[in-house]
Design a protein around this motif. Structure first.
Motif, PDB file in Angstrom:
ATOM      1  N   GLN A  80       3.109  -0.922   9.804  1.00  0.00           N
ATOM      2  CA  GLN A  80       4.260  -1.786  10.060  1.00  0.00           C
ATOM      3  C   GLN A  80       3.743  -3.089  10.621  1.00  0.00           C
ATOM      4  OE1 GLN A  80       7.467   0.073  12.215  1.00  0.00           O
ATOM      5  NE2 GLN A  80       6.953   2.043  11.324  1.00  0.00           N
ATOM      6  N   ALA A 124      -1.068   1.178   5.752  1.00  0.00           N
ATOM      7  CA  ALA A 124      -1.707   1.740   6.942  1.00  0.00           C
ATOM      8  C   ALA A 124      -3.162   2.102   6.685  1.00  0.00           C
ATOM      9  CB  ALA A 124      -0.941   2.968   7.420  1.00  0.00           C
ATOM     10  N   PRO A 142       2.841   3.477   4.723  1.00  0.00           N
ATOM     11  CA  PRO A 142       1.679   4.365   4.754  1.00  0.00           C
ATOM     12  C   PRO A 142       0.527   3.872   3.877  1.00  0.00           C
ATOM     13  CG  PRO A 142       3.688   5.641   4.536  1.00  0.00           C
ATOM     14  CD  PRO A 142       4.072   4.216   4.386  1.00  0.00           C
ATOM     15  N   ILE A 143       0.861   3.161   2.786  1.00  0.00           N
ATOM     16  CA  ILE A 143      -0.211   2.622   1.941  1.00  0.00           C
ATOM     17  C   ILE A 143      -0.930   1.493   2.672  1.00  0.00           C
ATOM     18  CG2 ILE A 143      -0.717   1.434  -0.224  1.00  0.00           C
ATOM     19  CD1 ILE A 143       1.720   2.861  -1.411  1.00  0.00           C
ATOM     20  N   GLY A 150      -3.966   0.759  11.586  1.00  0.00           N
ATOM     21  CA  GLY A 150      -2.687   0.604  12.256  1.00  0.00           C
ATOM     22  C   GLY A 150      -1.611   1.464  11.629  1.00  0.00           C
ATOM     23  N   SER A 151      -0.361   1.101  11.916  1.00  0.00           N
ATOM     24  CA  SER A 151       0.749   1.924  11.491  1.00  0.00           C
ATOM     25  C   SER A 151       1.274   1.510  10.131  1.00  0.00           C
ATOM     26  CB  SER A 151       1.863   1.791  12.510  1.00  0.00           C
ATOM     27  OG  SER A 151       2.316   0.451  12.496  1.00  0.00           O
TER      28      SER A 151
END
Lengths: 281, 297, 252, 286
Positions: free
Chosen positions: A136, A129, A126-127, A133-134
């Protein structure tokens, strides 16, 4: 003396068994991948349009690239931090702190890859992100991979530095060289073989890591255009697809396992040969 | 003095700067590594520690892991480790003895055995999974079982175990052997009566280290020992290891998160204990005297 | 040039040297002798603060350099060690070329000019009598030199940064007799240029080399100074019975 | 000397023993119902199968049933290889899988999920296809916020993927994903952690996650709300059968177990796993 002889025979037999395991592995990988190699040949793994095994497309190149990118990126992260840690415990940390630092690095080495993966997925992604994007993508996977192999670099560099003759360091200090100069001019060059060995070992670890990368890299089979694009490594591909793979597909996955094995063996043999000639240096 | 006092002053300022920058860089590197480690550990502890209690450790897995404990998982993990060690320990001690029989220089035999072990050490864990699946599970017909998983792990920890055993045996002072040989003892007797007892704590440390490696493994086990989360009745039953359980709870089970973290807590605590045990054993063996070299410049 | 007052050295709280008070006169050679483990080497290490990098070591007492307290004269150890060089018992050239061994400390002290570096290298190698032996292979590893050559290279390396004081910790004891003699001649020839403090176990050498001599002795595991003075005076007319029996080889 | 030989031979003995105990892991049960069954396959079916197996074992204490996951494809492959007695598949059998028999035990819907902060109400068939084939890259284009769309897709071989592709008539090579995941929860975690993400998972798991506060939302499809009721009634268009797969002549024990799975005795378990029970008429589906 009979018992001495039988000891030699038994221990040697055990040694042969141990050594033969690697051959057994190669043998089985070859056996399982023969159908694919015979049917498809080598070149299709590099020239096909993309990786869609169910549609008969078997291009492994993007995965090879992603594997190399994440592993080498992991080294770029792990090497400075790991060597820094080793220098820290040997020259900068107060003694009590140094002992604790070593212990914590050893603990870091023991954390299972799924735990790294979980942390990366829930905390780090999440950081990342926030860049879009996601979260990942290859960057996240590389960072976590770097953390995972860091202890290897740190512990082996530490050993190499600790093994340096004390006289060199005292001699350099007596010549009025500062701490950073001693580290930079005497310690690191002197320990470069050990540190290099640690980095190579870390590289093979990074090449071999599966679960954390599977959970973090995004797993898109596509030539990565930047570190922020997702990618799938060879390891992740095997873990993702072996479960459901039917005969032909399974065989192709063994080919990618074989490739992984080849890359790692070449690196390891190169290093062991280099170590064999160490005495000339 | 060729360089006058003025330039000498400038050099000193520059030195101070450099020392300062390098020191800051080294401290930052070391601190950030530790901070990330603490971050990871704290994250797991905060999310999972509340779920860990004695019941959690012994209860059955219920509702795919959302409820209940990890009793069967711990048992399976223990059995997998047991199989792994029963095979790996004799193999590696034997190999280590064979590799150390000539202390002066490496024979052709030892060199090649060691080289192949080096390659084995570099084999990615997923490849062990492939191999274990193809060889133990299918070719030998063991299926997804604790036996398959344990044997696969045995192959995996073999290089570490041999390397540490070898070091342990080599660390026994040569004088002990000479003294024993001078008394007319046979090589076997020297080995079992003199060398191995002295090397025992370090050998044990190697074993403990391999347990740590095996505990952390996931990829090689998914395709060999399988996923079954229940109390195994024989070694031919499938059994789920702790790390596989974490993966499954986190990735397959809706609402399994907190139990996944709780299991991770258990696993990390186990690994902590193992680390401490290794350090203790090595200290007993007198191998861990590195801390005396720590110090500041 | 260098004086100490009540210098004490201890490791992890255990005192190994107590109340050492000496005076080394400029340009002279001060011999430090005594049986093993009486704190001579610790004493030397305290003088250039090498004790800082020995874990657990602590030093108390006063050290003066040129009449000034060394803590005020040289706030940084780096600067201090530039003025007080040290030669170790075992030659310790770095695992690099002969030239680099000499240039590294010079560069560290701010000399980067190639020509200048070359000049200094040549002159210090001439000073230690090594130039003719190694001038053609300056770029080969220093570790290929013989022990005596290595030790002379270390001395060259130390004097290249032009210290006023040289501390020598048994510089000849790990060398074969021929090399030891070469090195001893070299040290003798340096008299007057540098203030030299030399630890030695070889009493004959101490007598040949030193202008003044200080004798250390161990009492209850703690080293201390039991006699000092002009070498010949001490050797010929000491009033201390222990010293006398030590110097004549009956004790120690 | 003797002790050494003894010790060494003990080691060897251990090795041989370990090497020799390679008896087959399953025995088919006889009339009194004992023996062992191995189930592998779909991670969607596995939790349900585990619960049913537990109840079955309570009724037949001599039977032991092992359930493993790894994807529907794995279940099918394992049945073929003989590693498993029964495979679990969360999709109908494909044409090239006619050598096997599928036994339907429940139904599940596949629903599209987005982050719960996403204001989008519904997506049309065309919009979804366009999103997954990289023709639409921003929520703005389908009436949402100005935010890039992160497409979460499944790895080849996962049943949800096949159901999804079949429903929308997309060829997998034309899909351009941003993240490919293997497991349902990975998809849920990814969508929950990414505001612009869209993915598809089993409606059962999604409902369970939403209930426990995970920040995702199910999108309706063709104006039908994505929930288990609508799957049960057959109103929800994108649904799939949950099958147990066997070779054409399963062992008696396997048959008995399959019958048990299809009986009304287990409907409460099916419901507790957020799936939809089936009526016994349509029990054997191909």
């Amino acid at each position: 003396m009979r018992s001495d002889q039988s000891l030699t025979i038994i221990t040697r037999a055990l040694a042969v068994i141990s050594a033969a395991i690697v051959l057994l592995i190669v043998l089985f990988l070859l056996r399982e991948s023969t159908p694919a190699l015979r049917q498809l040949g080598w070149s299709r793994f590099f020239t096909d349009a993309s990786w869609h095994p169910l549609s008969g497309q078997f291009n492994l190149t993007p995965m090879i690239v992603a594997t190399l990118v994440t592993s080498s990126g992991a080294i770029v992260i792990a090497a400075p931090l790991g060597i820094g840690s080793a220098v820290f415990v040997n020259f900068y940390a107060p003694r009590r702190l140094a002992a604790w630092h070593r212990r914590l690095i050893e603990l870091l080495a023991g954390i299972p890859s799924v735990v790294f993966g979980l942390w990366g997925l829930v905390v780090l992604a999440p950081i990342i992100a926030t860049f879009g994007g996601s979260g990942q993508n290859l960057l996240t996977a590389t960072i976590v991979l770097g953390l995972m192999v860091l202890p290897t670099v740190a512990l082996l560099s530490d050993t190499a530095i600790a093994a340096l003759p004390r006289e060199w360091i005292q001699g350099a200090a007596a010549l009025g060289m500062g701490r950073s100069a001693i580290v930079g001019w005497i310690v690191l060059p002197g320990a470069r073989r050990g540190i290099g060995g640690g980095i190579i070992l870390a590289l093979t670890r990074a090449l071999g890591e599966t679960m954390a990368v599977l959970m973090l890299a995004g797993n898109i089979v596509e030539m990565p255009s930047s570190l922020l694009s997702p990618g799938r490594t060879l390891n992740a591909n095997i873990a993702l697809e072996l479960g459901y793979a039917s005969a032909g597909h399974r065989s192709v996955l063994f080919v990618s396992g074989l490739m992984l094995m080849l890359v790692v063996s070449v690196i390891v043999l190169f290093v062991s040969r280099r170590e064999g000639t160490r005495r000339d240096g | 003095m060729d360089s006058g006092p003025a330039t000498s002053r400038a050099i000193e300022v520059r030195h101070h700067w450099r020392e300062f920058c390098v020191a800051v860089a080294v401290w930052v590197a070391a601190t950030s590594v530790i901070c990330v480690l603490i971050w990871i550990l704290a994250d797991i502890a905060i999310r999972g520690l509340a779920e860990v209690n004695f019941g959690f450790l012994i209860e059955d897995v219920q509702d795919a892991g959302r409820v209940g404990g990890i009793g069967p998982i711990i048992l399976s993990t223990g059995l997998i480790l047991l199989v792994c060690l029963v095979v790996a320990v004799p193999l590696s001690f034997g190999t280590a003895i064979a590799l150390t029989e000539r202390l002066d220089k490496e024979s052709w035999f030892a060199r090649n055995v060691r080289r192949s072990l080096d390659v084995l050490a570099g084999v990615p864990s997923i490849v062990f999974g492939l191999f274990g699946n193809a060889f133990f599970a299918i070719a030998l017909g063991l299926g997804y079982s604790i036996l398959s998983g344990g044997l696969t792990l045995a192959c995996m920890v073999l290089p570490i175990l041999i390397r540490t055993s070898e070091q342990a045996i080599r660390a026994v002072p040569a004088e002990y052997r000479y003294a024993a040989a001078a008394l007319g003892m046979k090589r076997t007797t020297i080995l079992f009566r003199v060398v191995l007892p002295v090397a025992m704590p370090a050998l044990a440390a190697g074993v403990v280290l391999s347990i740590g490696r095996a505990l952390a493994e996931t990829a090689a086990l998914i395709f060999t020992s399988g996923y079954v989360a229940r109390t195994p009745e024989s070694l031919l039953d499938s059994g789920r290891s702790l790390s596989v359980h974490i993966y499954d709870l986190a990735m397959n089970v809706p609402g399994g998160g907190s139990k996944a973290y709780a299991t991770a807590c258990v696993l990390v605590v186990l690994l902590l204990a193992i680390n401490a045990a290794t350090a203790l054993l090595l200290r007993l063996a007198g191998l861990h005297n590195r801390s005396t070299t720590g110090g500041s410049l | 040039m260098i004086t100490t007052e009540n210098l004490c050295v201890s490791y992890n709280g255990r005192t190994v040297l107590r109340d050492a008070t000496i005076e080394a006169k400029p340009g002279s050679i001060l011999g430090l002798v005594g049986p093993s483990g009486c704190g001579k080497s610790s004493f030397l290490a305290a003088l250039n603060r090498l004790t800082e990098i020995i874990p657990g070591a602590s030093v108390s007492g006063r050290i003066q350099f040129d009449g000034q307290d060394i803590d005020t004269a040289f706030p940084s150890s780096v600067e201090l060690r530039r003025h007080i060089g040290m030669i170790f018992q075992k030659p310790n050239p770095f695992a690099m070329s002969i030239r680099r061994n000499l240039e590294l400390p010079l560069r560290e002290h701010g000399i980067h000019d190639r020509q200048h570096l070359g000049q200094i290298c040549e002159s210090v190698l001439r000073d230690v009598g090594l130039w003719d032996e190694v001038s053609t292979r300056l770029d080969q590893s220093a570790l290929n030199l013989s022990g005596g050559q290595q030790q002379r290279l270390c001395i060259a390396r130390a004097i290249a940064i032009k210290p006023q004081v040289l501390l020598m910790d048994e510089p000849c004891s790990s060398l074969d007799p021929m090399s030891a003699e070469r090195v001893e001649q070299l040290i003798d020839s340096m008299r007057g240029q540098y203030t030299i403090l030399i630890v030695t176990h070889n009493l004959a050498q101490a007598r040949r080399l030193s202008d003044q001599i200080t004798i250390f002795w161990t009492e209850d595991g703690v080293g201390r100074i039991i006699e000092q003075g002009d070498t010949e005076t001490v050797f010929n007319e000491t009033s201390n019975a222990i010293v006398d029996s030590y110097l004549t080889g009956r004790k120690g | 000397m003797k002790s050494i030989i003894a010790t060494s031979s003990l080691f060897l003995l251990c090795l041989t023993l370990v090497g020799c105990t390679s008896s087959p892991s399953t025995q088919s049960g006889s009339s009194e119902l004992s023996g062992q069954l191995t189930l592998t396959g779909s991670s969607t079916v596995a939790p349900l199968a585990t619960e049913i197996a537990k109840r079955f074992e309570q009724q037949h204490p001599k039977v032991r049933i092992d359930v493993q996951t790894g994807g529907s494809g794995k279940g099918i492959a394992d049945v073929r290889l003989g590693v498993a007695d029964i495979g679990m598949a969360s999709r109908p059998l494909a044409a090239d899988e006619a050598d096997l028999t599928a036994h339907r035990i429940a139904a599940d819907g596949v629903g599209l999920i987005v982050h719960d902060s996403n204001p989008i109400k519904e997506l049309s068939q065309e919009q979804i296809i366009a999103i997954y084939t990289d023709k639409i890259n921003n929520w703005k284009e389908v009436g949402g916020e100005d935010k890039e769309i992160t497409v979460v897709h499944k790895a080849e071989g996962r049943a949800t993927l096949e159901v999804f592709l079949k429903h929308f008539g997309i060829e997998n090579p034309s899909v351009k994903g941003d993240v490919i995941v293997g497991e349902n929860e990975h998809a849920v975690k990814t969508v929950a952690g990414t505001e612009g993400a869209i993915g598809y998972v089993s409606i059962g798991t999604a409902e369970a996650d939403i209930e426990s506060g995970v920040r995702i939302r199910l999108l309706p499809l063709d104006a039908v709300k994505a929930n288990t009721e609508n799957v049960a009634s057959g109103a929800f268009p994108m649904s799939r059968p949950l099958n147990l797969v066997t070779a054409n002549s399963p062992s008696p024990l396997a048959s008995t177990f399959i019958q048990f799975c299809q009986s009304a005795d287990v409907h409460d378990l099916v419901k507790s796993q957020y799936f939809v029970p089936i009526t016994s008429e349509s029990a054997v589906a191909k």
